[in-house]
Design an enzyme around this catalytic site. Sequence first.
Site, PDB file in Angstrom:
ATOM      1  N   LYS A 137       0.873  -1.178   0.000  1.00 42.67           N
ATOM      2  CA  LYS A 137       0.000   0.000   0.000  1.00 42.67           C
ATOM      3  C   LYS A 137       0.903   1.220   0.000  1.00 42.67           C
ATOM      4  O   LYS A 137       2.024   1.162   0.520  1.00 42.67           O
ATOM      5  CB  LYS A 137      -0.860  -0.002   1.277  1.00 42.67           C
ATOM      6  CG  LYS A 137      -2.088   0.850   1.188  1.00 42.67           C
ATOM      7  CD  LYS A 137      -3.276   0.060   0.681  1.00 42.67           C
ATOM      8  CE  LYS A 137      -4.529   0.885   0.603  1.00 42.67           C
ATOM      9  NZ  LYS A 137      -5.689   0.108   0.174  1.00 42.67           N
TER      10      LYS A 137
ATOM     11  N   GLY B  66     -25.003   2.383   4.819  1.00 42.87           N
ATOM     12  CA  GLY B  66     -24.185   2.950   3.735  1.00 42.87           C
ATOM     13  C   GLY B  66     -24.677   2.460   2.389  1.00 42.87           C
ATOM     14  O   GLY B  66     -24.601   1.267   2.091  1.00 42.87           O
ATOM     15  N   LEU B  67     -25.208   3.390   1.592  1.00 42.28           N
ATOM     16  CA  LEU B  67     -25.843   3.014   0.324  1.00 42.28           C
ATOM     17  C   LEU B  67     -25.122   3.679  -0.841  1.00 42.28           C
ATOM     18  O   LEU B  67     -25.730   4.208  -1.754  1.00 42.28           O
ATOM     19  CB  LEU B  67     -27.326   3.418   0.365  1.00 42.28           C
ATOM     20  CG  LEU B  67     -28.064   2.899   1.605  1.00 42.28           C
ATOM     21  CD1 LEU B  67     -29.422   3.551   1.748  1.00 42.28           C
ATOM     22  CD2 LEU B  67     -28.191   1.379   1.547  1.00 42.28           C
ATOM     23  N   GLY B  68     -23.783   3.642  -0.768  1.00 48.57           N
ATOM     24  CA  GLY B  68     -22.967   4.244  -1.815  1.00 48.57           C
ATOM     25  C   GLY B  68     -22.737   3.268  -2.952  1.00 48.57           C
ATOM     26  O   GLY B  68     -23.621   2.475  -3.314  1.00 48.57           O
ATOM     27  N   HIS B  69     -21.533   3.295  -3.510  1.00 44.20           N
ATOM     28  CA  HIS B  69     -21.223   2.460  -4.673  1.00 44.20           C
ATOM     29  C   HIS B  69     -21.503   0.989  -4.408  1.00 44.20           C
ATOM     30  O   HIS B  69     -22.108   0.308  -5.220  1.00 44.20           O
ATOM     31  CB  HIS B  69     -19.755   2.637  -5.072  1.00 44.20           C
ATOM     32  CG  HIS B  69     -19.476   3.961  -5.685  1.00 44.20           C
ATOM     33  ND1 HIS B  69     -19.052   5.051  -4.964  1.00 44.20           N
ATOM     34  CD2 HIS B  69     -19.596   4.384  -6.963  1.00 44.20           C
ATOM     35  CE1 HIS B  69     -18.904   6.081  -5.781  1.00 44.20           C
ATOM     36  NE2 HIS B  69     -19.240   5.708  -6.988  1.00 44.20           N
ATOM     37  N   VAL B  70     -21.046   0.489  -3.270  1.00 40.88           N
ATOM     38  CA  VAL B  70     -21.223  -0.938  -2.974  1.00 40.88           C
ATOM     39  C   VAL B  70     -22.614  -1.203  -2.402  1.00 40.88           C
ATOM     40  O   VAL B  70     -23.307  -2.139  -2.825  1.00 40.88           O
ATOM     41  CB  VAL B  70     -20.146  -1.437  -1.977  1.00 40.88           C
ATOM     42  CG1 VAL B  70     -20.377  -2.901  -1.641  1.00 40.88           C
ATOM     43  CG2 VAL B  70     -18.746  -1.244  -2.553  1.00 40.88           C
ATOM     44  N   GLY B  71     -23.027  -0.372  -1.434  1.00 39.98           N
ATOM     45  CA  GLY B  71     -24.292  -0.609  -0.731  1.00 39.98           C
ATOM     46  C   GLY B  71     -25.485  -0.696  -1.677  1.00 39.98           C
ATOM     47  O   GLY B  71     -26.361  -1.552  -1.504  1.00 39.98           O
ATOM     48  N   TYR B  72     -25.513   0.159  -2.684  1.00 40.50           N
ATOM     49  CA  TYR B  72     -26.649   0.151  -3.611  1.00 40.50           C
ATOM     50  C   TYR B  72     -26.739  -1.191  -4.352  1.00 40.50           C
ATOM     51  O   TYR B  72     -27.795  -1.822  -4.393  1.00 40.50           O
ATOM     52  CB  TYR B  72     -26.541   1.308  -4.616  1.00 40.50           C
ATOM     53  CG  TYR B  72     -27.674   1.307  -5.617  1.00 40.50           C
ATOM     54  CD1 TYR B  72     -28.898   1.876  -5.295  1.00 40.50           C
ATOM     55  CD2 TYR B  72     -27.535   0.688  -6.861  1.00 40.50           C
ATOM     56  CE1 TYR B  72     -29.962   1.851  -6.192  1.00 40.50           C
ATOM     57  CE2 TYR B  72     -28.589   0.652  -7.765  1.00 40.50           C
ATOM     58  CZ  TYR B  72     -29.798   1.233  -7.422  1.00 40.50           C
ATOM     59  OH  TYR B  72     -30.850   1.192  -8.314  1.00 40.50           O
TER      60      TYR B  72
HETATM   61  P1  NAD Z   1     -19.026   5.121  -0.967  1.00 45.37           P
HETATM   62  O1  NAD Z   1     -18.281   6.311  -0.472  1.00 45.37           O
HETATM   63  O2  NAD Z   1     -19.522   5.103  -2.368  1.00 45.37           O
HETATM   64  O3  NAD Z   1     -20.275   4.822  -0.020  1.00 45.37           O
HETATM   65  C1  NAD Z   1     -20.263   4.973   1.347  1.00 45.37           C
HETATM   66  C2  NAD Z   1     -21.653   5.423   1.756  1.00 45.37           C
HETATM   67  O4  NAD Z   1     -21.709   5.468   3.180  1.00 45.37           O
HETATM   68  C3  NAD Z   1     -22.018   6.816   1.249  1.00 45.37           C
HETATM   69  O5  NAD Z   1     -23.281   6.759   0.624  1.00 45.37           O
HETATM   70  C4  NAD Z   1     -22.046   7.670   2.528  1.00 45.37           C
HETATM   71  O6  NAD Z   1     -22.992   8.706   2.457  1.00 45.37           O
HETATM   72  C5  NAD Z   1     -22.431   6.624   3.554  1.00 45.37           C
HETATM   73  N1  NAD Z   1     -22.074   6.970   4.933  1.00 45.37           N
HETATM   74  C6  NAD Z   1     -20.989   7.649   5.392  1.00 45.37           C
HETATM   75  N2  NAD Z   1     -21.031   7.753   6.722  1.00 45.37           N
HETATM   76  C7  NAD Z   1     -22.155   7.125   7.124  1.00 45.37           C
HETATM   77  C8  NAD Z   1     -22.753   6.882   8.383  1.00 45.37           C
HETATM   78  N3  NAD Z   1     -22.217   7.328   9.522  1.00 45.37           N
HETATM   79  N4  NAD Z   1     -23.924   6.178   8.431  1.00 45.37           N
HETATM   80  C9  NAD Z   1     -24.477   5.735   7.297  1.00 45.37           C
HETATM   81  N5  NAD Z   1     -23.973   5.929   6.070  1.00 45.37           N
HETATM   82  C10 NAD Z   1     -22.816   6.624   5.988  1.00 45.37           C
HETATM   83  O7  NAD Z   1     -18.046   3.876  -0.677  1.00 45.37           O
HETATM   84  P2  NAD Z   1     -18.140   2.421  -1.313  1.00 45.37           P
HETATM   85  O8  NAD Z   1     -17.218   2.339  -2.480  1.00 45.37           O
HETATM   86  O9  NAD Z   1     -19.556   2.030  -1.467  1.00 45.37           O
HETATM   87  O10 NAD Z   1     -17.466   1.555  -0.153  1.00 45.37           O
HETATM   88  C11 NAD Z   1     -18.172   1.260   1.039  1.00 45.37           C
HETATM   89  C12 NAD Z   1     -17.246   0.574   2.028  1.00 45.37           C
HETATM   90  O11 NAD Z   1     -16.722  -0.628   1.439  1.00 45.37           O
HETATM   91  C13 NAD Z   1     -16.013   1.414   2.407  1.00 45.37           C
HETATM   92  O12 NAD Z   1     -15.697   1.144   3.749  1.00 45.37           O
HETATM   93  C14 NAD Z   1     -14.916   0.870   1.510  1.00 45.37           C
HETATM   94  O13 NAD Z   1     -13.638   1.037   2.082  1.00 45.37           O
HETATM   95  C15 NAD Z   1     -15.300  -0.594   1.438  1.00 45.37           C
HETATM   96  N6  NAD Z   1     -14.827  -1.270   0.230  1.00 45.37           N
HETATM   97  C16 NAD Z   1     -15.208  -0.820  -0.998  1.00 45.37           C
HETATM   98  C17 NAD Z   1     -14.770  -1.482  -2.138  1.00 45.37           C
HETATM   99  C18 NAD Z   1     -15.206  -1.033  -3.518  1.00 45.37           C
HETATM  100  O14 NAD Z   1     -15.010  -1.786  -4.488  1.00 45.37           O
HETATM  101  N7  NAD Z   1     -15.775   0.144  -3.656  1.00 45.37           N
HETATM  102  C19 NAD Z   1     -13.926  -2.609  -2.022  1.00 45.37           C
HETATM  103  C20 NAD Z   1     -13.580  -3.066  -0.749  1.00 45.37           C
HETATM  104  C21 NAD Z   1     -14.030  -2.384   0.370  1.00 45.37           C
END
Ligand code: NAD
Length: 344
Positions: free
Chosen positions: A80, A177-183
């Site tokens: 990293k 958390g309903l971002g990229h992964v959550g959705y």
């Molecule tokens: P993202 O930033 O797209 O989504 C995160 C979501 O969490 C956002 O919608 C944000 O508004 C919400 N959030 C922030 N604080 C919050 C809280 N206190 N309560 C509720 N919701 C809250 O990120 P992502 O890409 O969806 O990743 C989500 C998690 O998965 C992160 O921890 C990331 O490190 C981990 N992760 C992601 C990937 C990937 O491929 N994107 C891979 C491995 C791990």
Amino acid sequence: MAVFNLRAYDDHEQIVFCSDAESGLKAIICIHSTALGPAVGGCRMWEYNTDEGALVDGLRLSRGMTYKNAMAGLPFGGGKSVIIGNPKTLKSEALFRAFGRFVDSISGRYVTAEDVGTSPADIAIVHKETPHVLGLEGKSGDPSPMTAYGVYKGIKSAVKFKMGRDSLEGVRIAVQGLGHVGYYLCKHLHEEGAKLIVTDINKESIERVVRDFGATACDINAIYTQDVDVYAPCALGATVNDETLPRLKCSIVAGAANNVLAEDRHGIALMNRGILYAPDYVINAGGIINVSFENNYSKDAAMAKTDNIYATLTNVFERAKSEGKPTNVVADEIARQLVAKGRK
Ligand code: NAD
């Protein structure tokens, strides 16, 4: 500042301190292990308060990548890098080019990618100076859908082990958390008939999931106390901690977030409460698996490898049960064994 004696040092093979006065670059490349292949892990850009804080973060994340890549069966070691500075104000072409020259100088022992604070566009600049990058735009694309698919498979594995059920029909799942992964995760869960309770700090993200998947919304802090089968953390790390643990009513913790446990001891606490924990770096490996296919991308091949997360977790759960150990400890043990085998 002590380096070799730091707890987080943990047998790192190499650390490269990088400085370029002209662009203002201050970066640290941490290579934990190359036993299974080149050390692969993203480049984080963050305004650390101290150099020591940056080093410790890099070291912890780097070891985590060794374990994640080993458990995913990828031909990668773990590494990293961290760039010290505010990503909103310090970014420049010169900075990422200087970083690229440092990556290039270690001849492929470390391969970089995007991470918190950096984007595919930044990595494209790094790529002008070195071929040792992954996650370029137009190749394997956004890793989040594959991460979500792996988490979905991991939840199925945990539900089967804990509840003896093959289907998620009617299983109650709280997604934080309903971002990229959550959705995308909610989409998979909904398609299999799970009952979703969701939260996010972003109102629009909640509305989208309520509308698209018939989820029920709850307040940010109420997510821990929902009467559900699964709590799926997909926002921040360290959400299983001294404060939240006594409030959890779920029987499974399984989500995408990195570093879900505030400390390793919270894995013991979950076990003692009879809550099954799917170790974060095992269940969220779909994204790195997707990226690993990017030089000859096949979505089917990436999905087939991501499917293995189900069996890998079942193995961790079974071993933890038979040895009476927390799942996070067992996952670390298996990862270390795989690395030791590679070293031989
Ligand atoms: P993202 O930033 O797209 O989504 C995160 C979501 O969490 C956002 O919608 C944000 O508004 C919400 N959030 C922030 N604080 C919050 C809280 N206190 N309560 C509720 N919701 C809250 O990120 P992502 O890409 O969806 O990743 C989500 C998690 O998965 C992160 O921890 C990331 O490190 C981990 N992760 C992601 C990937 C990937 O491929 N994107 C891979 C491995 C791990």
